[in-house]
Structures are given as C-alpha cells and as structure tokens.
Design a protein around this motif. Structure first.
Motif, PDB file in Angstrom:
ATOM      1  N   SER A   1      -8.867 102.281 -49.301  1.00 30.19           N
ATOM      2  CA  SER A   1      -8.762 100.883 -49.713  1.00 30.19           C
ATOM      3  C   SER A   1      -9.919 100.078 -49.135  1.00 30.19           C
ATOM      4  N   VAL A   2     -10.083  98.881 -49.654  1.00 33.94           N
ATOM      5  CA  VAL A   2     -11.114  97.979 -49.136  1.00 33.94           C
ATOM      6  C   VAL A   2     -10.829  97.639 -47.675  1.00 33.94           C
ATOM      7  N   SER A   3      -9.553  97.452 -47.333  1.00 38.19           N
ATOM      8  CA  SER A   3      -9.199  97.122 -45.949  1.00 38.19           C
ATOM      9  C   SER A   3      -9.502  98.291 -45.010  1.00 38.19           C
ATOM     10  N   LYS A   4      -9.275  99.536 -45.476  1.00 36.87           N
ATOM     11  CA  LYS A   4      -9.605 100.708 -44.675  1.00 36.87           C
ATOM     12  C   LYS A   4     -11.113 100.800 -44.471  1.00 36.87           C
ATOM     13  N   ALA A   5     -11.861 100.504 -45.525  1.00 33.05           N
ATOM     14  CA  ALA A   5     -13.322 100.516 -45.423  1.00 33.05           C
ATOM     15  C   ALA A   5     -13.800  99.478 -44.410  1.00 33.05           C
ATOM     16  N   ALA A   6     -13.169  98.320 -44.435  1.00 27.01           N
ATOM     17  CA  ALA A   6     -13.531  97.263 -43.484  1.00 27.01           C
ATOM     18  C   ALA A   6     -13.281  97.723 -42.048  1.00 27.01           C
ATOM     19  N   GLN A   7     -12.184  98.455 -41.838  1.00 25.17           N
ATOM     20  CA  GLN A   7     -11.891  98.986 -40.507  1.00 25.17           C
ATOM     21  C   GLN A   7     -12.940 100.010 -40.095  1.00 25.17           C
ATOM     22  N   LEU A   8     -13.293 100.895 -41.011  1.00 25.92           N
ATOM     23  CA  LEU A   8     -14.270 101.935 -40.693  1.00 25.92           C
ATOM     24  C   LEU A   8     -15.641 101.349 -40.385  1.00 25.92           C
ATOM     25  N   LEU A   9     -15.987 100.269 -41.072  1.00 24.17           N
ATOM     26  CA  LEU A   9     -17.290  99.635 -40.886  1.00 24.17           C
ATOM     27  C   LEU A   9     -17.268  98.510 -39.861  1.00 24.17           C
ATOM     28  N   ASN A  10     -16.074  98.240 -39.344  1.00 22.83           N
ATOM     29  CA  ASN A  10     -15.898  97.161 -38.366  1.00 22.83           C
ATOM     30  C   ASN A  10     -16.463  95.837 -38.902  1.00 22.83           C
ATOM     31  N   THR A  11     -16.062  95.522 -40.139  1.00 23.01           N
ATOM     32  CA  THR A  11     -16.518  94.290 -40.760  1.00 23.01           C
ATOM     33  C   THR A  11     -15.342  93.658 -41.501  1.00 23.01           C
ATOM     34  N   SER A  12     -15.596  92.604 -42.249  1.00 25.38           N
ATOM     35  CA  SER A  12     -14.519  91.900 -42.943  1.00 25.38           C
ATOM     36  C   SER A  12     -14.268  92.485 -44.330  1.00 25.38           C
ATOM     37  N   VAL A  13     -13.058  92.267 -44.832  1.00 24.91           N
ATOM     38  CA  VAL A  13     -12.707  92.701 -46.183  1.00 24.91           C
ATOM     39  C   VAL A  13     -13.614  92.007 -47.198  1.00 24.91           C
ATOM     40  N   THR A  14     -13.904  90.733 -46.953  1.00 24.15           N
ATOM     41  CA  THR A  14     -14.772  89.967 -47.863  1.00 24.15           C
ATOM     42  C   THR A  14     -16.156  90.607 -47.954  1.00 24.15           C
ATOM     43  N   GLU A  15     -16.679  91.037 -46.804  1.00 23.39           N
ATOM     44  CA  GLU A  15     -18.004  91.670 -46.776  1.00 23.39           C
ATOM     45  C   GLU A  15     -17.994  92.965 -47.574  1.00 23.39           C
ATOM     46  N   VAL A  16     -16.963  93.760 -47.414  1.00 28.30           N
ATOM     47  CA  VAL A  16     -16.849  95.036 -48.144  1.00 28.30           C
ATOM     48  C   VAL A  16     -16.726  94.754 -49.650  1.00 28.30           C
TER      49      VAL A  16
ATOM     50  N   ASP B   1     -26.602 104.912 -39.358  1.00 32.48           N
ATOM     51  CA  ASP B   1     -25.678 103.877 -39.821  1.00 32.48           C
ATOM     52  C   ASP B   1     -25.756 103.667 -41.334  1.00 32.48           C
ATOM     53  N   GLU B   2     -26.962 103.753 -41.888  1.00 31.71           N
ATOM     54  CA  GLU B   2     -27.127 103.539 -43.328  1.00 31.71           C
ATOM     55  C   GLU B   2     -26.426 104.648 -44.117  1.00 31.71           C
ATOM     56  N   PHE B   3     -26.560 105.890 -43.659  1.00 29.08           N
ATOM     57  CA  PHE B   3     -25.909 107.011 -44.334  1.00 29.08           C
ATOM     58  C   PHE B   3     -24.394 106.893 -44.218  1.00 29.08           C
ATOM     59  N   TYR B   4     -23.927 106.494 -43.029  1.00 31.62           N
ATOM     60  CA  TYR B   4     -22.487 106.321 -42.821  1.00 31.62           C
ATOM     61  C   TYR B   4     -21.931 105.244 -43.749  1.00 31.62           C
ATOM     62  N   GLU B   5     -22.626 104.136 -43.850  1.00 30.19           N
ATOM     63  CA  GLU B   5     -22.183 103.050 -44.729  1.00 30.19           C
ATOM     64  C   GLU B   5     -22.110 103.531 -46.174  1.00 30.19           C
ATOM     65  N   GLY B   6     -23.094 104.334 -46.579  1.00 29.59           N
ATOM     66  CA  GLY B   6     -23.093 104.865 -47.937  1.00 29.59           C
ATOM     67  C   GLY B   6     -21.890 105.757 -48.204  1.00 29.59           C
ATOM     68  N   LEU B   7     -21.507 106.563 -47.205  1.00 27.21           N
ATOM     69  CA  LEU B   7     -20.336 107.425 -47.353  1.00 27.21           C
ATOM     70  C   LEU B   7     -19.061 106.597 -47.505  1.00 27.21           C
ATOM     71  N   VAL B   8     -18.950 105.541 -46.723  1.00 31.75           N
ATOM     72  CA  VAL B   8     -17.751 104.701 -46.793  1.00 31.75           C
ATOM     73  C   VAL B   8     -17.648 104.039 -48.156  1.00 31.75           C
ATOM     74  N   TYR B   9     -18.758 103.479 -48.653  1.00 37.04           N
ATOM     75  CA  TYR B   9     -18.715 102.818 -49.960  1.00 37.04           C
ATOM     76  C   TYR B   9     -18.505 103.822 -51.088  1.00 37.04           C
ATOM     77  N   SER B  10     -18.957 105.046 -50.896  1.00 34.95           N
ATOM     78  CA  SER B  10     -18.684 106.095 -51.879  1.00 34.95           C
ATOM     79  C   SER B  10     -17.180 106.364 -51.946  1.00 34.95           C
ATOM     80  N   ALA B  11     -16.531 106.384 -50.774  1.00 32.43           N
ATOM     81  CA  ALA B  11     -15.078 106.600 -50.731  1.00 32.43           C
ATOM     82  C   ALA B  11     -14.336 105.449 -51.392  1.00 32.43           C
ATOM     83  N   VAL B  12     -14.832 104.228 -51.220  1.00 32.31           N
ATOM     84  CA  VAL B  12     -14.215 103.061 -51.855  1.00 32.31           C
ATOM     85  C   VAL B  12     -14.357 103.157 -53.373  1.00 32.31           C
ATOM     86  N   SER B  13     -15.561 103.496 -53.841  1.00 33.26           N
ATOM     87  CA  SER B  13     -15.808 103.548 -55.290  1.00 33.26           C
ATOM     88  C   SER B  13     -14.971 104.626 -55.966  1.00 33.26           C
TER      89      SER B  13
END
Length: 362
Positions: free
Chosen positions: A340-355, A323-335
């Motif tokens: 988008s931040v909303s797409k990242a939130a969907q991929l991580l199953n969390t809120s836009v605010t959290e992302v 999960d930690e590696f996956y989260e890192g990949l998602v945030y790398s894609a955001v950076s």
C-alpha cells in the motif's frame, strides 16, 4: 524471538541509530517515558503499551511496526574485524553495525516483497580447509564454475552480483574494510566500506570476503583468526591474478622490472604488493628477494608511493544498493500493488502525500 525480546532489540537499535542516550530519548518523548522505563524496555523486562509505542516511534522517526519487524539478518551474528581496531572507537563500531543492519534489512524486505529469487553459491568447497594450497584450488574452482578461466576480471562487484551475492556499500570508519555473511540463512551478502578509495584494495577486499563466504564453514577449528585471514588473502590473490598467468609471464625470468609489474597491475586490477607476495608464494621470488623488495619499499618514500599507487580503472557497477535503487524498488512494489501507499511511506520514512505524488505508473 518473542515480541518483548524483539521490541527490546529494535528499540535499542533505533535509539542508537538516532544517536540518542536514554536520557535524550526520554526528553524527546516529553519525559512521558522515563529513562528507567526505557532501560527496562531494552532489557526485555517489560513491554510498552500502544500509546507509549506511538510516542517512541515519533521520537525515533520510525513506524510502530518497526519495533516488531522480524530479523532477516542479524549483524550481531557476524564478526566484524578491523585492521586497526584500537583506532575505531566503540561508539563508531556500534554505529557501523546499526547502519549495516538497517541497510541490509531494508533491501531484503523490499526484494522479498517483490518476489526476487535468491540462488545459492554453486561451488564445490572442501569440507576441511587448513592450507593455502586448498584456497588456491578453491579459487581455481570458482573461476572454472563461473566461466572466467584465467582472464582478467573487469569488475569484481559486477561478477559477484551476477552470481547472486549482494554487495552493499557503507560509509564506514577508517580501519574497516568489509564483512560477509548470510541473511535468512541462505542469502549471501557482503558489505564494503565506501571510503576505500584505492581500487585494487577494494577489489582485493571483495575477493577476500568471497573467500569467507565460501570457506568459513570449512576452516579447521584450530586455525586462528589471523590464519584464516591469510588463507582468504591467498584466495583473493589467486582470483585476481591466476598462478598460470604469473608462471607464464615471469616463471623463467631472473630479473623483473617494476614496469612489468605495473602492466600486470593495470590489466588484472591487483596491487603490486599482492603481485610480489604471489611471486614469493610461487617461488619466483625467494625469501631474500621478497625481503629486499619490502626493504626498498619501506626505506624509499618515492618507491613506496609508486608501489601503492592505484592504476586500475574498474567499470561502473551495473547495480548499486544505494538509496536511489531502494526507492525505485519500493515504487515498483507500489505500482504492482504489492504494498500500500502507507506501507511504502513507512519503508521510505516519508509521508503518504509524498509517496502519492511520486506513484504515477503507466
């Protein structure tokens, strides 16, 4: 796959992953979607409208677009074998398949977004395989192609991933060791049970699954599943402990001490049981000598415990699909502004605010 059929499969998968019956899912929608309607959706008989899709996504904690995400990997196309199938309940088998499907898909999606390249397994494999000697030769070819020679392999997982094989780990039930197959037709992958505590058994399982990846398409159609498993075992044994090493160390000895087996186990990361079986295959043990070893093991609890003790210390993996590696990949894609931040939130199953709170990059 048509949208209606894709929705049917995804809905059922999400419901089973959530551990909900159709009645329970209906209840989570406030009975706005009946059990009968859910049944029709999952049978592919009808399609949900936008308002219902939102209700279902909220009830199942998945984004709406999940229901229409194309399959890059389909676990139903890969046969999962269990060592003790009768001990693994059908419900646990289904849950395992869903967990594998979900994890593999998530990583492939984000790595595709990041533009990661996949390489094919560049190994010469016979077009027709029916004999153990062919698997031994194949193992020698892999060692040659990968530049290993006859040296010990410190980390099986690392060398597999260094050669473009994605190694996932899943919390699976007792009786499940691992599976292997291809995603998007050309991405080699394997999934190993994290609950395999014995290091030698885990290494053997990984090499066994490598054999399946390489040889499944070449196996003689007349071979039974049992025959194929035995062939893959022969490959795994040769990969972990080359015949040349065995013959050099033990070929001329009439007696072999158990301490010598222990030394080989600690250097090559292969179980004493597998070493003894290799001795039999190479003629160092005749049938009677191997049988006496097995009888001694089965009749003497202390000797059995000694034989089955794990002694190999494997280096930590350089990359884990967790999960930690996956989260890192998602945030790398955001950076990199690939998603988008909303797409990242969907991929991580969390809120836009959290992302947004974790998306600082410099």
């Amino acid at each position: 796959m048509k949208a209606k059929d894709l929705f049917a499969k995804r809905l059922k998968q999400a419901r089973q992953k959530a551990g909900l019956s159709m009645d329970a899912l209906s209840a989570k929608t406030g009975k706005e979607v009946s059990k009968q309607t859910i049944s029709k959706y999952e049978a592919g008989k009808t399609m949900a409208g936008s308002a219902i899709l939102i209700k279902l996504s909220q009830a199942l904690s998945v984004p709406v677009d999940y229901f229409f995400r194309p399959y890059t990997f389909n676990i139903s196309e890969i046969e999962i074998s269990f060592r003790k199938k009768t001990c693994v309940k059908a419900k646990d088998q289904t849950l395992l398949k869903i967990k594998i499907q979900d994890k593999v898909e998530r990583f492939i999606e984000i790595e595709t977004i990041l533009g990661n390249k996949y390489s094919k397994l560049e190994v010469n494999v016979p077009t027709h395989i029916s004999l153990p000697i062919q698997m031994i030769i194949l193992a020698k070819e892999v060692r040659r192609a990968w530049g290993i020679g006859i040296s010990p392999i410190p980390s099986v997982k690392n060398i597999l991933m260094d050669h473009s094989i994605k190694v996932f780990e899943i919390d699976g039930p007792e009786g499940f060791d691992g599976i292997s197959g291809y995603a998007s037709d050309d991405i080699p992958l394997m999934v190993i049970n994290t609950n395999i505590q014995n290091t030698e058994r885990r290494r053997f399982t990984q090499m066994h699954e490598l054999a399946h990846l390489l040889a499944n398409a070449s196996f003689d159609k007349a071979l039974s599943n049992h025959d194929k498993e035995k062939l893959c075992d022969a490959f795994a044994s040769e990969m972990l402990l080359p015949s040349e090493v065995i013959e050099k160390e033990f070929g001329s000895k009439s007696k072999i001490s158990v301490q010598e087996l222990k030394k080989i186990q600690k250097v090559y990361g292969i179980s004493i049981d597998a070493i003894a079986y290799s001795f039999k295959r190479l003629g160092i043990f005749n049938e009677n000598r191997h049988r006496s070893f097995c009888i001694k093991k089965n009749m003497d609890p202390k000797f059995k415990a000694w034989v089955e003790t794990s002694r190999y210390i494997e280096p930590l993996s350089t990359k884990d699909y967790d999960d930690e590696f996956y989260e890192g990949l998602v945030y790398s894609a955001v950076s990199q502004e690939l998603i988008s931040v909303s797409k990242a939130a969907q991929l991580l199953n969390t809120s836009v605010t959290e992302v947004e709170s974790k998306s600082y990059a410099f």
